[in-house]
Design a protein around this motif. Structure first.
Motif, PDB file in Angstrom:
ATOM      1  N   GLU A  15       0.872  -1.174   0.264  1.00  9.44           N
ATOM      2  CA  GLU A  15      -0.020   0.169   0.091  1.00  9.44           C
ATOM      3  C   GLU A  15       0.810   1.267   0.011  1.00  9.44           C
ATOM      4  OE1 GLU A  15      -2.784  -0.440   3.435  1.00  9.44           O
ATOM      5  OE2 GLU A  15      -3.913  -2.242   2.533  1.00  9.44           O
ATOM      6  N   ALA A  16       1.841   1.158   0.745  1.00 13.00           N
ATOM      7  CA  ALA A  16       2.888   2.408   0.687  1.00 13.00           C
ATOM      8  C   ALA A  16       3.640   2.677  -0.588  1.00 13.00           C
ATOM      9  CB  ALA A  16       3.931   2.155   1.811  1.00 13.00           C
ATOM     10  N   LYS A  17       3.659   1.388  -1.484  1.00 10.09           N
ATOM     11  CA  LYS A  17       4.368   1.635  -2.516  1.00 10.09           C
ATOM     12  C   LYS A  17       3.506   2.241  -3.652  1.00 10.09           C
ATOM     13  CE  LYS A  17       6.922  -1.838  -3.892  1.00 10.09           C
ATOM     14  NZ  LYS A  17       8.459  -1.330  -3.910  1.00 10.09           N
ATOM     15  N   ILE A  18       2.231   1.792  -3.486  1.00  6.75           N
ATOM     16  CA  ILE A  18       1.196   2.339  -4.566  1.00  6.75           C
ATOM     17  C   ILE A  18       0.864   3.674  -4.048  1.00  6.75           C
ATOM     18  CG2 ILE A  18      -1.367   2.019  -5.074  1.00  6.75           C
ATOM     19  CD1 ILE A  18      -1.130  -0.793  -4.401  1.00  6.75           C
ATOM     20  N   ARG A  19       0.884   4.222  -2.893  1.00  6.79           N
ATOM     21  CA  ARG A  19       0.478   5.686  -2.524  1.00  6.79           C
ATOM     22  C   ARG A  19       1.693   6.320  -2.945  1.00  6.79           C
ATOM     23  NH1 ARG A  19      -1.108   3.510   2.538  1.00  6.79           N
ATOM     24  NH2 ARG A  19       1.018   4.135   3.229  1.00  6.79           N
ATOM     25  N   LEU A  78      -1.839  -1.299 -15.608  1.00  8.11           N
ATOM     26  CA  LEU A  78      -0.667  -0.951 -15.363  1.00  8.11           C
ATOM     27  C   LEU A  78       0.552  -1.460 -16.376  1.00  8.11           C
ATOM     28  CD1 LEU A  78      -0.983  -1.346 -11.452  1.00  8.11           C
ATOM     29  CD2 LEU A  78      -0.962   0.850 -12.965  1.00  8.11           C
ATOM     30  N   ARG A  79       0.116  -2.554 -16.936  1.00 13.48           N
ATOM     31  CA  ARG A  79       1.368  -3.250 -17.781  1.00 13.48           C
ATOM     32  C   ARG A  79       1.273  -1.993 -19.058  1.00 13.48           C
ATOM     33  NH1 ARG A  79       0.414  -8.429 -15.852  1.00 13.48           N
ATOM     34  NH2 ARG A  79      -1.504  -8.692 -17.025  1.00 13.48           N
ATOM     35  N   LEU A  80       0.194  -1.634 -19.278  1.00 13.89           N
ATOM     36  CA  LEU A  80       0.140  -0.860 -20.457  1.00 13.89           C
ATOM     37  C   LEU A  80       0.885   0.487 -20.277  1.00 13.89           C
ATOM     38  CD1 LEU A  80      -3.465  -1.676 -21.758  1.00 13.89           C
ATOM     39  CD2 LEU A  80      -1.209  -2.286 -23.113  1.00 13.89           C
ATOM     40  N   ASP A  81       0.377   0.993 -19.058  1.00 10.50           N
ATOM     41  CA  ASP A  81       1.035   2.453 -18.531  1.00 10.50           C
ATOM     42  C   ASP A  81       2.607   2.255 -18.665  1.00 10.50           C
ATOM     43  OD1 ASP A  81      -1.490   3.301 -18.304  1.00 10.50           O
ATOM     44  OD2 ASP A  81      -1.378   2.719 -15.910  1.00 10.50           O
ATOM     45  N   VAL A 184       0.759   9.938 -18.509  1.00  9.67           N
ATOM     46  CA  VAL A 184       1.055  10.039 -17.140  1.00  9.67           C
ATOM     47  C   VAL A 184      -0.180  10.291 -16.170  1.00  9.67           C
ATOM     48  CG1 VAL A 184       2.026  11.769 -15.459  1.00  9.67           C
ATOM     49  CG2 VAL A 184       3.402  11.143 -17.551  1.00  9.67           C
ATOM     50  N   SER A 185      -0.919  11.038 -16.879  1.00  8.31           N
ATOM     51  CA  SER A 185      -2.498  11.281 -16.228  1.00  8.31           C
ATOM     52  C   SER A 185      -2.991   9.794 -16.184  1.00  8.31           C
ATOM     53  CB  SER A 185      -3.240  12.125 -17.055  1.00  8.31           C
ATOM     54  OG  SER A 185      -4.746  12.456 -16.439  1.00  8.31           O
ATOM     55  N   ARG A 186      -3.137   9.008 -17.233  1.00  6.77           N
ATOM     56  CA  ARG A 186      -3.768   7.726 -17.047  1.00  6.77           C
ATOM     57  C   ARG A 186      -2.911   6.735 -16.100  1.00  6.77           C
ATOM     58  NH1 ARG A 186      -8.370   6.239 -17.966  1.00  6.77           N
ATOM     59  NH2 ARG A 186      -7.984   5.361 -16.009  1.00  6.77           N
ATOM     60  N   THR A 187      -1.900   6.977 -16.019  1.00  9.58           N
ATOM     61  CA  THR A 187      -1.055   6.245 -14.815  1.00  9.58           C
ATOM     62  C   THR A 187      -1.625   6.542 -13.398  1.00  9.58           C
ATOM     63  OG1 THR A 187       0.787   6.021 -16.459  1.00  9.58           O
ATOM     64  CG2 THR A 187       1.017   5.327 -14.157  1.00  9.58           C
ATOM     65  N   GLY A 192      -4.708   5.332  -8.765  1.00 14.32           N
ATOM     66  CA  GLY A 192      -5.590   5.683  -7.788  1.00 14.32           C
ATOM     67  C   GLY A 192      -6.617   4.656  -7.294  1.00 14.32           C
ATOM     68  N   GLN A 193      -6.964   3.603  -8.480  1.00 13.77           N
ATOM     69  CA  GLN A 193      -7.983   2.741  -8.348  1.00 13.77           C
ATOM     70  C   GLN A 193      -7.396   1.574  -7.512  1.00 13.77           C
ATOM     71  OE1 GLN A 193     -10.163   1.715 -11.719  1.00 13.77           O
ATOM     72  NE2 GLN A 193      -9.794   3.814 -12.635  1.00 13.77           N
ATOM     73  N   LEU A 194      -6.149   1.528  -7.028  1.00 14.45           N
ATOM     74  CA  LEU A 194      -5.333   0.519  -6.283  1.00 14.45           C
ATOM     75  C   LEU A 194      -5.470   1.048  -4.876  1.00 14.45           C
ATOM     76  CD1 LEU A 194      -2.568  -0.693  -8.523  1.00 14.45           C
ATOM     77  CD2 LEU A 194      -4.730  -1.879  -8.187  1.00 14.45           C
TER      78      LEU A 194
END
Length: 200
Positions: A15-19, A78-81, A184-187, A192-194
């Motif tokens: 969770e910290a990595k995602i944030r 995320l793979r596409l990003d 970057v915006s899409r990423t 944000g959904q994770l």
């Protein structure tokens, strides 16, 4: 079960990595907007004029996020990003070289383009680290087409910067800067959904 204990203890780390990665993406989204605005300011007319709609030139090796991107599973998004972010640095380097010829007195723009290439690499690496933590591997060793595609793009537009017709080089730069902002915006949105609820 020791395996369960290990899995539970790794959740705060994930969770910290995602944030952290989401915060980085949010910061870079703002930088990407600033880069696009500054790029337009330095291109002269008709760039920046109300109603100006430049041709949407294809960019070798990279396209905008697909309309159905948001409906894909989180790991696939995320793979596409990550793949798009890996394509961007060599393309941004091409744009920076063009602008060094066309706008040598715009050091801040050149610096922003250089920073953007470095930041895209950093965000891509961070997204891949999130994928690894989620247990979703990226597609193995990435081949080298991004650099080859950028080289092809550079060759195709090199004449534009050495002749009177610089318009195609300027349009290419606008397109690359726009794609950088979009990905970057899409990423940022995908990360944000994770949230605490887990993968969307």
């Amino acid at each position: 079960d020791p395996q369960t204990d290990s899995s539970v203890s790794s959740l705060p780390h994930l969770e910290a990595k995602i944030r952290q990665t989401h915060s980085l993406a949010g910061l870079l989204t703002k930088y990407a907007e600033q880069l696009l605005q500054e790029y337009v300011q330095h291109q002269g007319d008709p760039f920046g004029l109300p109603g100006f709609s430049p041709p949407r030139l294809p960019v070798a090796g990279l396209s905008a996020p697909a309309p159905g991107h948001a409906g894909l599973p989180a790991p696939e998004r995320l793979r596409l990003d990550a793949a798009a972010l890996a394509e961007l640095p060599p393309l941004l380097d091409v744009v920076r070289r063009h602008q060094a010829e066309l706008n040598p007195r715009a050091p801040r723009l050149l610096r922003r383009l250089e920073d953007a290439a470095r930041q895209a690499r950093a965000l891509g690496a961070a997204v891949e680290a999130v994928l690894a933590a989620l247990g979703s591997e990226t597609h193995g060793p990435r081949p080298e087409p991004p650099a080859a595609a950028a080289a092809a793009t550079a060759t195709a537009t090199a004449t534009a910067t050495t002749t009177a017709d610089v318009f195609p080089a300027k349009v290419l730069g606008l397109r690359v800067c726009g794609l950088y902002r979009e990905w970057v915006s899409r990423t940022e949105a995908d990360l944000g959904q994770l949230g605490p609820g887990g993968p969307a």
